[in-house]
Design a protein around this motif. Structure first.
Motif, PDB file in Angstrom:
ATOM      1  N   LEU A  73      62.154  88.235  15.041  1.00 21.08           N
ATOM      2  CA  LEU A  73      63.292  89.035  15.475  1.00 21.08           C
ATOM      3  C   LEU A  73      63.418  90.327  14.673  1.00 21.08           C
ATOM      4  O   LEU A  73      63.462  91.422  15.231  1.00 21.08           O
ATOM      5  CB  LEU A  73      64.559  88.174  15.346  1.00 21.08           C
ATOM      6  N   TYR A 104      60.628  87.208  22.247  1.00 22.02           N
ATOM      7  CA  TYR A 104      60.741  86.467  20.991  1.00 22.02           C
ATOM      8  C   TYR A 104      62.115  86.608  20.339  1.00 22.02           C
ATOM      9  O   TYR A 104      62.618  85.669  19.740  1.00 22.02           O
ATOM     10  CB  TYR A 104      59.683  86.953  19.989  1.00 22.02           C
ATOM     11  N   ALA A 105      62.697  87.816  20.443  1.00 22.60           N
ATOM     12  CA  ALA A 105      63.892  88.077  19.649  1.00 22.60           C
ATOM     13  C   ALA A 105      65.175  87.645  20.339  1.00 22.60           C
ATOM     14  O   ALA A 105      66.048  87.052  19.711  1.00 22.60           O
ATOM     15  CB  ALA A 105      63.966  89.557  19.301  1.00 22.60           C
ATOM     16  N   PHE A 139      58.132  92.140  23.952  1.00 22.68           N
ATOM     17  CA  PHE A 139      58.100  91.180  22.854  1.00 22.68           C
ATOM     18  C   PHE A 139      59.502  90.867  22.375  1.00 22.68           C
ATOM     19  O   PHE A 139      59.808  89.740  22.019  1.00 22.68           O
ATOM     20  CB  PHE A 139      57.259  91.733  21.684  1.00 22.68           C
ATOM     21  N   TRP A 140      60.342  91.889  22.383  1.00 24.03           N
ATOM     22  CA  TRP A 140      61.705  91.702  21.901  1.00 24.03           C
ATOM     23  C   TRP A 140      62.449  90.752  22.824  1.00 24.03           C
ATOM     24  O   TRP A 140      63.079  89.810  22.377  1.00 24.03           O
ATOM     25  CB  TRP A 140      62.403  93.057  21.833  1.00 24.03           C
ATOM     26  N   ILE A 172      55.930  97.575  25.545  1.00 23.65           N
ATOM     27  CA  ILE A 172      55.323  96.392  24.928  1.00 23.65           C
ATOM     28  C   ILE A 172      56.261  95.814  23.865  1.00 23.65           C
ATOM     29  O   ILE A 172      56.409  94.596  23.738  1.00 23.65           O
ATOM     30  CB  ILE A 172      53.918  96.737  24.358  1.00 23.65           C
ATOM     31  N   ILE A 173      56.969  96.707  23.147  1.00 19.39           N
ATOM     32  CA  ILE A 173      57.900  96.238  22.130  1.00 19.39           C
ATOM     33  C   ILE A 173      59.118  95.597  22.787  1.00 19.39           C
ATOM     34  O   ILE A 173      59.600  94.555  22.348  1.00 19.39           O
ATOM     35  CB  ILE A 173      58.303  97.406  21.216  1.00 19.39           C
ATOM     36  N   SER A 226      50.276  89.540  30.409  1.00 15.21           N
ATOM     37  CA  SER A 226      49.288  88.558  29.952  1.00 15.21           C
ATOM     38  C   SER A 226      49.418  88.320  28.451  1.00 15.21           C
ATOM     39  O   SER A 226      49.044  87.265  27.947  1.00 15.21           O
ATOM     40  CB  SER A 226      47.879  89.040  30.288  1.00 15.21           C
ATOM     41  N   LEU A 227      49.989  89.314  27.740  1.00 13.69           N
ATOM     42  CA  LEU A 227      50.115  89.190  26.288  1.00 13.69           C
ATOM     43  C   LEU A 227      51.135  88.131  25.889  1.00 13.69           C
ATOM     44  O   LEU A 227      51.078  87.593  24.791  1.00 13.69           O
ATOM     45  CB  LEU A 227      50.517  90.540  25.672  1.00 13.69           C
ATOM     46  N   THR A 246      61.769 103.619  23.246  1.00 15.22           N
ATOM     47  CA  THR A 246      60.864 102.634  22.659  1.00 15.22           C
ATOM     48  C   THR A 246      59.841 102.229  23.702  1.00 15.22           C
ATOM     49  O   THR A 246      60.048 102.449  24.883  1.00 15.22           O
ATOM     50  CB  THR A 246      61.638 101.394  22.192  1.00 15.22           C
ATOM     51  N   SER A 247      58.749 101.644  23.255  1.00 10.89           N
ATOM     52  CA  SER A 247      57.724 101.385  24.266  1.00 10.89           C
ATOM     53  C   SER A 247      57.902 100.010  24.905  1.00 10.89           C
ATOM     54  O   SER A 247      58.515  99.105  24.336  1.00 10.89           O
ATOM     55  CB  SER A 247      56.337 101.545  23.680  1.00 10.89           C
ATOM     56  N   ILE A 278      66.421  84.074  19.918  1.00  7.49           N
ATOM     57  CA  ILE A 278      66.882  83.742  18.567  1.00  7.49           C
ATOM     58  C   ILE A 278      68.231  84.387  18.302  1.00  7.49           C
ATOM     59  O   ILE A 278      69.132  83.784  17.750  1.00  7.49           O
ATOM     60  CB  ILE A 278      65.885  84.247  17.494  1.00  7.49           C
ATOM     61  N   LEU A 279      68.335  85.646  18.722  1.00 10.48           N
ATOM     62  CA  LEU A 279      69.494  86.433  18.330  1.00 10.48           C
ATOM     63  C   LEU A 279      70.772  85.945  19.003  1.00 10.48           C
ATOM     64  O   LEU A 279      71.783  85.722  18.356  1.00 10.48           O
ATOM     65  CB  LEU A 279      69.238  87.908  18.678  1.00 10.48           C
ATOM     66  N   PHE A 280      70.718  85.775  20.291  1.00 14.60           N
ATOM     67  CA  PHE A 280      71.941  85.427  21.010  1.00 14.60           C
ATOM     68  C   PHE A 280      71.898  84.012  21.578  1.00 14.60           C
ATOM     69  O   PHE A 280      72.820  83.596  22.251  1.00 14.60           O
ATOM     70  CB  PHE A 280      72.182  86.416  22.148  1.00 14.60           C
ATOM     71  N   ILE A 287      67.768 104.367  24.797  1.00 16.67           N
ATOM     72  CA  ILE A 287      67.175 103.241  24.065  1.00 16.67           C
ATOM     73  C   ILE A 287      65.899 102.778  24.767  1.00 16.67           C
ATOM     74  O   ILE A 287      64.852 102.600  24.157  1.00 16.67           O
ATOM     75  CB  ILE A 287      68.160 102.046  23.987  1.00 16.67           C
ATOM     76  N   LEU A 290      62.334 104.547  18.146  1.00 15.97           N
ATOM     77  CA  LEU A 290      63.459 105.325  18.632  1.00 15.97           C
ATOM     78  C   LEU A 290      63.690 106.527  17.733  1.00 15.97           C
ATOM     79  O   LEU A 290      63.881 107.648  18.201  1.00 15.97           O
ATOM     80  CB  LEU A 290      64.696 104.428  18.649  1.00 15.97           C
TER      81      LEU A 290
END
Lengths: 223, 239
Positions: free
Chosen positions: B188, A75-76, A71-72, A67-68, A165-166, A64-65, A79-81, A60, B199
């Motif tokens: 999200l 930001y994510a 961000f995940w 940067i993602i 920095s992003l 994926t890269s 919210i998610l947990f 996993i 992926l």
């Protein structure tokens, strides 16, 4: 404004961000080593569930890269947990160390596997336990082989720290960007200077990697 | 909380971004492949100071963040007095990432060229081949094919670096997810979707390249070339 005085003005601005960059680098280097060894051993475990789970985790994060992932996590995840990682700092450290830990776990696994099988057999013949075998015979040789790869990953990690920095962490890039907002004409100088800053931090790491490359093959029985 | 409407709502936009991401990846990769040769030949110029300068430049590009390099090209370059030009996001992405990765790819080429047997060089001198013929007919056809798996790995690595270009405005997957997130105030689901897309694209390619590597390893194994294959029948070849 002359270029020299311009540099004199930009330099202290960038130095303010140096702290964050280096702190992030050291913290995430520490944690990624930790992740790498845990995941590396996990993939070599006899327990099939553990092996599959770590394999899944590694794929996993490798697939994926960064940067993602960053961000995940940023930001994510909250919210998610409903998990608040406390600060931006830790979100970045976790993202970087998970990502590079996953990459480095492959190095750990590969190096342990590439220690000659005769070494394991000899250790068994000497009536060593599984743990002793790993600790006394295999690991000391495997770690030598890992060193140059780890050095390369450290340089990669340094480059990756620019991503923070992003999400608004005040590192070198962030400080530089802030400065260019008010001094538009200085933009090329600022970015060049940032590049030079990174190069200066990378130089000792490059030296370390070259040194490790020389050390890596000493006293190792590889296949 | 998780909202499936947002997940499927962002799907068309992210899908559209996927083609851009793939296109940029291929463009950057081609640029890097071609530019990699430039570094190789610059480094082979038999004049020490030039070699040192090229090595330092290579090391500099390789050990500084691609993000800052992109920023320099995008924000910095138009501000350079006299020679400044402003480039489109796509051009910046292709040149920035292309040059960054060309330094890695030149390293791969170099390893391939160095692994060509010394006798081949001598033979091409003995046959009085021109420099062009020597490289195109003798050295490169032997040097490049064994490096294909490594080159493939870099294609995947580059694919994962391409989202960086969203920071200079290339409308790839991440950019689209950002846009969707800002419009609907839901980050999200689009980010998760982008991660899934990555992926789905990179994992199968990695498996494919691993397979290719095993196949090529057998073919280009100097100790056991094609003719010796039959001897190994029934023996598990690991790699």
């Amino acid at each position: 404004m002359s270029p020299i005085s311009q540099i004199g003005e930009i330099f202290p601005v960038l130095v303010q961000g140096l702290n964050t960059t280096i702190l992030i680098l050291i913290t995430s280097a520490f944690f990624s080593f930790l992740v790498a060894f845990i995941a590396g051993f996990g993939r070599l475990s006899k327990n099939i569930i553990l092996r599959k789970c770590t394999g899944f985790f590694v794929e996993i994060f490798r697939g994926t890269s960064l940067i993602i992932q960053l961000f995940w996590f940023f930001y994510a995840l909250p919210i998610l947990f409903g998990i608040d990682l406390g600060s931006e700092f830790w979100a970045c450290v976790i993202a970087i160390s998970m990502n590079y830990g996953a990459y480095m776990s492959e190095t750990v696994r590969g190096s342990i596997l590439s220690v000659s099988h005769g070494q394991t057999e000899a250790a068994i013949a000497l009536n060593m336990s599984r743990f002793q075998r790993m600790k006394i015979v295999i690991l000391p040789q495997a770690i030598r082989m890992m060193l140059p790869e780890f050095g390369n990953y450290l340089i990669q990690m340094l480059k990756a720290t620019s991503l923070i920095s992003l999400v608004g962490l005040a590192d070198i890039v962030y400080k530089g960007q802030l400065y260019t907002n008010t001094n538009l004409s200085a933009t090329p100088t600022v970015y060049l200077l940032i590049l030079v800053f990174y190069f200066m931090i990378a130089l000792p790491l490059i030296g370390l990697t070259k040194w490790a490359e020389k050390q890596s093959s000493k006293g190792v029985a590889s296949q | 909380m998780w909202n499936w409407d947002m997940f499927f709502g962002s799907l068309p936009m992210v899908f559209k971004g996927m083609w851009v991401t793939l296109g940029v990846t291929i463009a950057c990769y081609l640029f890097a492949m071609v530019f990699g040769f430039v570094w190789v030949f610059l480094k082979r110029i038999p004049f020490k100071p030039i070699q040192w300068i090229v090595s330092i430049i290579l090391e500099f590009i390789r050990s500084t963040p691609p993000l800052v390099q992109l920023f320099f090209l995008f924000f910095g370059l138009p501000m350079v007095p006299y020679i400044g030009v402003s480039l489109s996001p796509l051009t910046v992405a292709v040149i920035g990432l292309g040059v960054h990765f060309s330094t890695y790819i030149s390293e791969i080429y170099r390893s391939g060229i160095e692994s060509v047997d010394k006798g081949q060089w001598e033979a091409s001198i003995a046959l009085n081949l021109s420099v062009k013929d020597k490289w195109i007919k003798v050295i490169l056809p032997q040097a490049i094919p064994p490096t294909i798996p490594m080159l493939g790995n870099y294609l995947i690595i580059m694919f994962k670096e391409v989202p960086l270009t969203s920071t200079v405005g290339v409308a790839g997957m991440l950019f689209m997810a950002d846009k969707f997130g800002a419009r609907n105030w839901a980050y999200l689901e689009p980010y998760t979707l982008v991660a899934i897309f990555f992926l789905l694209l990179s994992y199968p390619s990695a498996v494919l390249i691993k397979k290719l590597e095993n196949k090529l390893n057998r073919r280009f194994d100097k100790k056991a070339p094609l003719g010796a294959k039959n001897l190994k029948k029934g023996v598990a070849i690991d790699g």
